[in-house]
Scaffold this motif. Structure first.
Motif, mmCIF file in Angstrom:
data_model
loop_
_atom_site.group_PDB
_atom_site.id
_atom_site.type_symbol
_atom_site.label_atom_id
_atom_site.label_comp_id
_atom_site.label_asym_id
_atom_site.label_seq_id
_atom_site.Cartn_x
_atom_site.Cartn_y
_atom_site.Cartn_z
ATOM 1 N N MET A 7 24.966 17.410 23.775
ATOM 2 C CA MET A 7 25.930 16.811 24.358
ATOM 3 C C MET A 7 26.176 17.475 25.917
ATOM 4 O O MET A 7 25.523 18.571 26.229
ATOM 5 N N ARG A 8 26.547 16.821 26.808
ATOM 6 C CA ARG A 8 26.722 17.283 28.033
ATOM 7 C C ARG A 8 28.107 18.185 28.099
ATOM 8 O O ARG A 8 29.248 17.725 27.546
ATOM 9 N N ARG A 9 27.877 19.375 28.125
ATOM 10 C CA ARG A 9 29.331 20.228 27.998
ATOM 11 C C ARG A 9 29.959 19.971 29.217
ATOM 12 O O ARG A 9 29.916 19.778 30.268
ATOM 13 N N LYS A 10 31.490 19.890 28.862
ATOM 14 C CA LYS A 10 32.539 19.594 29.684
ATOM 15 C C LYS A 10 32.591 20.625 30.834
ATOM 16 O O LYS A 10 32.463 21.882 30.437
ATOM 17 N N LEU A 11 32.996 20.340 32.013
ATOM 18 C CA LEU A 11 33.177 21.360 33.069
ATOM 19 C C LEU A 11 34.516 20.887 33.864
ATOM 20 O O LEU A 11 35.057 19.866 34.204
ATOM 21 N N VAL A 12 35.378 22.031 33.934
ATOM 22 C CA VAL A 12 36.843 21.831 34.668
ATOM 23 C C VAL A 12 36.834 22.875 35.801
ATOM 24 O O VAL A 12 36.453 24.020 35.869
ATOM 25 N N ALA A 172 30.895 14.325 41.242
ATOM 26 C CA ALA A 172 32.297 14.187 41.037
ATOM 27 C C ALA A 172 32.905 12.833 41.714
ATOM 28 O O ALA A 172 32.605 12.500 42.938
ATOM 29 N N TYR A 173 33.441 12.193 40.756
ATOM 30 C CA TYR A 173 33.799 10.823 41.166
ATOM 31 C C TYR A 173 35.246 10.908 42.069
ATOM 32 O O TYR A 173 36.207 11.297 40.882
ATOM 33 N N GLU A 174 35.445 10.718 42.956
ATOM 34 C CA GLU A 174 36.873 10.857 43.405
ATOM 35 C C GLU A 174 37.400 9.627 44.178
ATOM 36 O O GLU A 174 37.021 9.376 45.333
ATOM 37 N N THR A 211 22.981 14.840 33.471
ATOM 38 C CA THR A 211 23.765 15.437 34.617
ATOM 39 C C THR A 211 25.411 14.981 34.388
ATOM 40 O O THR A 211 25.740 14.138 34.105
ATOM 41 N N ARG A 212 26.049 16.046 34.703
ATOM 42 C CA ARG A 212 27.449 15.869 34.314
ATOM 43 C C ARG A 212 28.280 15.173 35.319
ATOM 44 O O ARG A 212 28.010 15.372 36.649
ATOM 45 N N ILE A 213 29.040 14.144 35.143
ATOM 46 C CA ILE A 213 29.877 13.395 35.986
ATOM 47 C C ILE A 213 31.309 13.761 35.906
ATOM 48 O O ILE A 213 31.968 13.599 34.785
ATOM 49 N N LEU A 214 32.047 14.433 36.826
ATOM 50 C CA LEU A 214 33.555 14.748 36.737
ATOM 51 C C LEU A 214 34.243 13.611 37.391
ATOM 52 O O LEU A 214 34.027 13.056 38.244
ATOM 53 N N TYR A 215 35.560 13.514 36.765
ATOM 54 C CA TYR A 215 36.736 12.761 37.500
ATOM 55 C C TYR A 215 37.400 13.525 38.470
ATOM 56 O O TYR A 215 37.798 14.707 38.070
ATOM 57 N N ILE A 233 33.085 10.833 31.083
ATOM 58 C CA ILE A 233 33.785 11.514 31.918
ATOM 59 C C ILE A 233 33.514 13.049 31.460
ATOM 60 O O ILE A 233 33.932 13.275 30.438
ATOM 61 N N ASP A 234 32.811 13.688 32.149
ATOM 62 C CA ASP A 234 32.282 15.062 31.550
ATOM 63 C C ASP A 234 33.068 16.222 31.950
ATOM 64 O O ASP A 234 32.654 17.296 31.908
ATOM 65 N N GLY A 235 34.369 16.013 32.749
ATOM 66 C CA GLY A 235 35.197 17.044 33.085
ATOM 67 C C GLY A 235 35.970 16.583 34.097
ATOM 68 O O GLY A 235 36.105 15.515 34.633
#
Length: 275
Positions: A7-12, A172-174, A211-215, A233-235
């Motif tokens: 899994m893609r590990r979540k990132l905050v 990061a999608y903003e 690749t992680r994609i953050l919101y 959404i990975d974080g």
């Protein structure tokens, strides 16, 4: 034995923007560090701080599970560029992440796609992970251009940095219209854009699926869980809420619950059991 899918590990990741003071920084970071020390969380946590506070952040977080980084980096390795900060300089302070292409940099400083790509490349060369921001304006969304705009922004950066190692970058999608306005994209809207970005990454090689994609659009404690349980959404890249320890911790806990629920779902799937 049940085989769990990778899994893609979540990132905050917190983005303090142009906020902070030595005294309040210490209180904030110590509160977050203490929470991570007393909790075993299946997520990565970090903060991107103004450059003058990198030394303090390093001193307070060294030895903890938290990572840190900066909010911008020069497109140049070194030279006569007064006021700019190179990726190598950031790395000397133990930085792991650096934000590039934030909508505020694009809007207020005229950063072009080439500039963002060059900054991301400099970060990678120095061993940093660029957090590449993409997002559409309200006009672009209303015109039905949102997915194409973010795909183009992502492809422009990938043309600079390549796709050999998916761990080299975070996306990061903003949604520009949701930053600092108190508005937030619905979970369905956010997931749709994240899915489009995921498809774009896949076009650059199967490895890029990791690749992680953050919101990053006005995520708060009251909407974090719904957003962070979306499939792609990975974080989160968090602005204002990262300046309030209780809010930031609440979002970290939401990410942790989402990650734990995802792990259970994968275990059930791998075991051949219908959920």
């Amino acid at each position: 034995m049940i085989e769990v899918l990778k899994m893609r590990r979540k990132l905050v990741l917190g983005n303090w923007k142009m906020h902070g003071a030595i005294g309040t920084n210490a209180q904030l970071l110590q509160a977050i560090r203490q929470h991570l020390t007393t909790s075993s969380l299946p997520v990565d946590v970090g903060v991107c701080v103004p450059a003058p506070y990198l030394s303090q952040t390093r001193d307070l977080l060294t030895g903890s599970d938290m990572k840190w980084g900066a909010q911008d980096v020069s497109a140049h390795a070194k030279g006569a560029f007064t006021g700019e900060i190179s990726a190598a300089m950031l790395a000397e302070f133990g930085s792991q992440y650096v934000i590039v292409g934030h909508s505020e940099r694009r809007a207020y400083h005229g950063e072009t796609a080439d500039a963002v790509g060059a900054k991301a490349r400099q970060a990678i060369v120095a061993g940093l992970v660029p957090v590449v921001c993409v997002g559409e304006t309200l006009h672009e969304r209303d015109a039905g251009m949102a997915e194409q705009v973010v795909r183009n922004q992502l492809s422009d950066v990938l043309a600079f940095v390549g796709s050999e190692n998916p761990a080299q970058i975070v996306i990061a999608y903003e949604p520009v219209w949701a930053i600092g306005t108190g508005r937030s994209a619905s979970a369905a809207d956010a997931q749709a854009i994240h899915a489009a970005l995921r498809a774009c990454l896949s076009e650059h090689g199967e490895a890029m699926n990791q690749t992680r994609i953050l919101y990053g659009g006005s995520i708060k404690p009251n909407n974090a869980h719904e957003l962070l349980t979306c499939a792609d959404i990975d974080g989160a890249l968090i602005g204002g809420a990262s300046l309030v320890a209780s809010d930031f911790i609440s979002i970290i806990d939401s990410a942790s619950r989402a990650a734990s629920a995802s792990t259970v779902s994968d275990e059930v799937f791998d075991a051949g059991v219908k959920p």
